[in-house]
Structure formats: C-alpha cells, structure tokens
Design a protein around this motif. Structure first.
Motif, PDB file in Angstrom:
ATOM      1  N   VAL A 152       0.845  -1.208   0.000  1.00  0.00           N
ATOM      2  CA  VAL A 152       0.000   0.000   0.000  1.00  0.00           C
ATOM      3  C   VAL A 152       0.877   1.254   0.000  1.00  0.00           C
ATOM      4  CG1 VAL A 152      -1.641   1.332   1.398  1.00  0.00           C
ATOM      5  CG2 VAL A 152      -2.043  -1.094   0.961  1.00  0.00           C
ATOM      6  N   LEU A 153       1.971   1.213   0.749  1.00  0.00           N
ATOM      7  CA  LEU A 153       2.899   2.367   0.726  1.00  0.00           C
ATOM      8  C   LEU A 153       3.374   2.619  -0.698  1.00  0.00           C
ATOM      9  CD1 LEU A 153       5.404   2.294   3.724  1.00  0.00           C
ATOM     10  CD2 LEU A 153       3.600   3.953   3.217  1.00  0.00           C
ATOM     11  N   ARG A 154       3.723   1.538  -1.388  1.00  0.00           N
ATOM     12  CA  ARG A 154       4.222   1.674  -2.781  1.00  0.00           C
ATOM     13  C   ARG A 154       3.118   2.227  -3.682  1.00  0.00           C
ATOM     14  NH1 ARG A 154       6.292  -3.557  -1.842  1.00  0.00           N
ATOM     15  NH2 ARG A 154       4.791  -4.453  -3.301  1.00  0.00           N
ATOM     16  N   SER A 155       1.899   1.721  -3.536  1.00  0.00           N
ATOM     17  CA  SER A 155       0.797   2.193  -4.394  1.00  0.00           C
ATOM     18  C   SER A 155       0.469   3.650  -4.107  1.00  0.00           C
ATOM     19  CB  SER A 155      -0.477   1.383  -4.163  1.00  0.00           C
ATOM     20  OG  SER A 155      -0.219   0.040  -4.191  1.00  0.00           O
ATOM     21  N   LEU A 156       0.518   4.035  -2.825  1.00  0.00           N
ATOM     22  CA  LEU A 156       0.225   5.434  -2.481  1.00  0.00           C
ATOM     23  C   LEU A 156       1.292   6.344  -3.071  1.00  0.00           C
ATOM     24  CD1 LEU A 156      -0.909   5.050   1.243  1.00  0.00           C
ATOM     25  CD2 LEU A 156      -2.323   5.934  -0.628  1.00  0.00           C
ATOM     26  N   GLU A 157       2.557   5.889  -2.990  1.00  0.00           N
ATOM     27  CA  GLU A 157       3.644   6.686  -3.558  1.00  0.00           C
ATOM     28  C   GLU A 157       3.430   6.908  -5.054  1.00  0.00           C
ATOM     29  OE1 GLU A 157       7.251   4.777  -2.140  1.00  0.00           O
ATOM     30  OE2 GLU A 157       6.831   5.875  -0.280  1.00  0.00           O
ATOM     31  N   PRO A 162       3.598  10.876  -7.559  1.00  0.00           N
ATOM     32  CA  PRO A 162       4.224  10.269  -8.742  1.00  0.00           C
ATOM     33  C   PRO A 162       5.543  10.925  -9.124  1.00  0.00           C
ATOM     34  CG  PRO A 162       2.208  11.463  -9.327  1.00  0.00           C
ATOM     35  CD  PRO A 162       2.304  11.479  -7.853  1.00  0.00           C
ATOM     36  N   ASP A 163       5.765  12.194  -8.723  1.00  0.00           N
ATOM     37  CA  ASP A 163       7.013  12.873  -9.090  1.00  0.00           C
ATOM     38  C   ASP A 163       8.099  12.674  -8.043  1.00  0.00           C
ATOM     39  OD1 ASP A 163       5.785  14.229  -7.090  1.00  0.00           O
ATOM     40  OD2 ASP A 163       5.868  16.208  -8.044  1.00  0.00           O
TER      41      ASP A 163
END
Ligand code: ADP
Length: 166
Positions: A152-157, A162-163
């Motif tokens: 979830v941390l990765r998906s939120l990032e 995104p930048d």
C-alpha cells in the motif's frame, strides 16, 4: 461438519493494518474468510477494485492461507449466500462505528435471517485508523510505517506522489 465461512466486506481503499488485524482474528475462528471488496463508484475510490484486490492478495499472502478475495456489488446478504457463508464479519473501532453497524446488521438479518453478523475489535493501536486518514496523512507527507502494508505504501507513492515529492 460443514465449513464455517465468513465474509469480511468493505471498501478497503486502501487496505491497512486495522483491516489486516481483523482478518487475522477472523482466520482463527472460521475455516475460510472471503474478503469482499465493494464495487461502488459512488464512493469515488482512489484505487480501482482490481488494484484494491491485488493489494489485499499481496498483503494477506497467497496459497495456503484460508482467505480469498473477491469483489461484489448489490446486496451483501445475497453475496453471502452465493459463496455459501454463514456470517458477515465487521470491525468495530470506536463507539462511533456502533450505531451504523447495528443498523446494517439488523437490516441484513431482516433480509436474510440465516446470516449472522460478528463484530471483532482490533488491537488498540489501530482503533483510530481508517482508509480515509491513511490517504489524508500520506498526501500531506506524514509517515505511515507500521500502519499499512508495504504494498500500500508503494501504491500510495505511485498514485499520490508520482514525481517522487516527499
Ligand atoms: P466500509 O466502507 O464498509 O466501512 P472500510 O474499508 O472502511 O469499508 O471498512 C471495512 C471494515 O473494516 C468495516 O467493518 C470497518 O469497521 C472495519 N475497519 C475499518 N478500519 C478498521 C480499524 N482500524 N480497525 C478495525 N476494523 C476496521
């Protein structure tokens, strides 16, 4: 004896450690847990149903666990019947959850008296955790370590920063 199957329904937008705590408790009580992701565009979710399902699958673990993840729309009690379950599991956090949850449980009982609703309480650390707060804190740059799974941390990032902005 027939299998005891529970449905754990929710938006899971995204899944967090409070949800995972409830799933762990549920797995001890029931033979199988069906995590049911609500298809409801009206709620304007951040993640698509497919993204939420993938994140849950990764967080819960694959083969060998007594969990499966599906999506549903329409009446919850109909979905419960379709998967052959006997119970709906809901998490109870603060007292503020109680009134809405009781209304839903009693309405579902009226719609299908065979379906029981079981309430489980999470570990105290997660009592104030919600998907809404997870998104809000993350978008403001707050740390979520220990509150959401890595996926979830990765998906939120990817979605909210995104930048690469911290
Ligand atoms: P919904 O839109 O159905 O409330 P959620 O994804 O917010 O979907 O929650 C799904 C279920 O998980 C609900 O039963 C909710 O009460 C429970 N839940 C949410 N956050 C927590 C938490 N921090 N601890 C325990 N249960 C929780």
């Amino acid at each position: 004896m027939s299998q005891r199957i529970a449905v754990y329904p929710g938006s899971f937008d995204p899944i967090h450690n409070g949800h995972l705590d409830i799933i762990e408790r549920c797995r001890v009580i029931f033979d199988e847990v069906v995590i049911a992701v609500l298809h409801n565009e009206g709620k304007k979710p951040l993640f698509s149903v497919e993204e939420r399902i993938d994140a849950i699958r990764e967080a819960v673990g694959g083969e060998g666990t007594n969990c499966r993840v599906e999506s549903f729309s329409g009446l919850l009690v109909d979905f419960v019947d379709r998967v052959g379950a006997q119970a709906v599991v809901r998490g109870l956090r603060a007292v503020s959850d109680f009134e809405y949850e009781m209304q839903m449980a009693l309405m579902n009982r009226r719609l299908n008296p065979r379906v029981e609703t079981v309430f489980l309480m999470p570990k105290q650390d997660y009592i104030y955790l919600s998907s809404r707060l997870v998104k809000e804190v993350f978008s403001l740059g707050g740390k979520l370590e220990g509150l959401v799974p890595d996926v979830v941390l990765r998906s939120l990032e990817a979605r909210l920063r995104p930048d690469g902005r911290a």
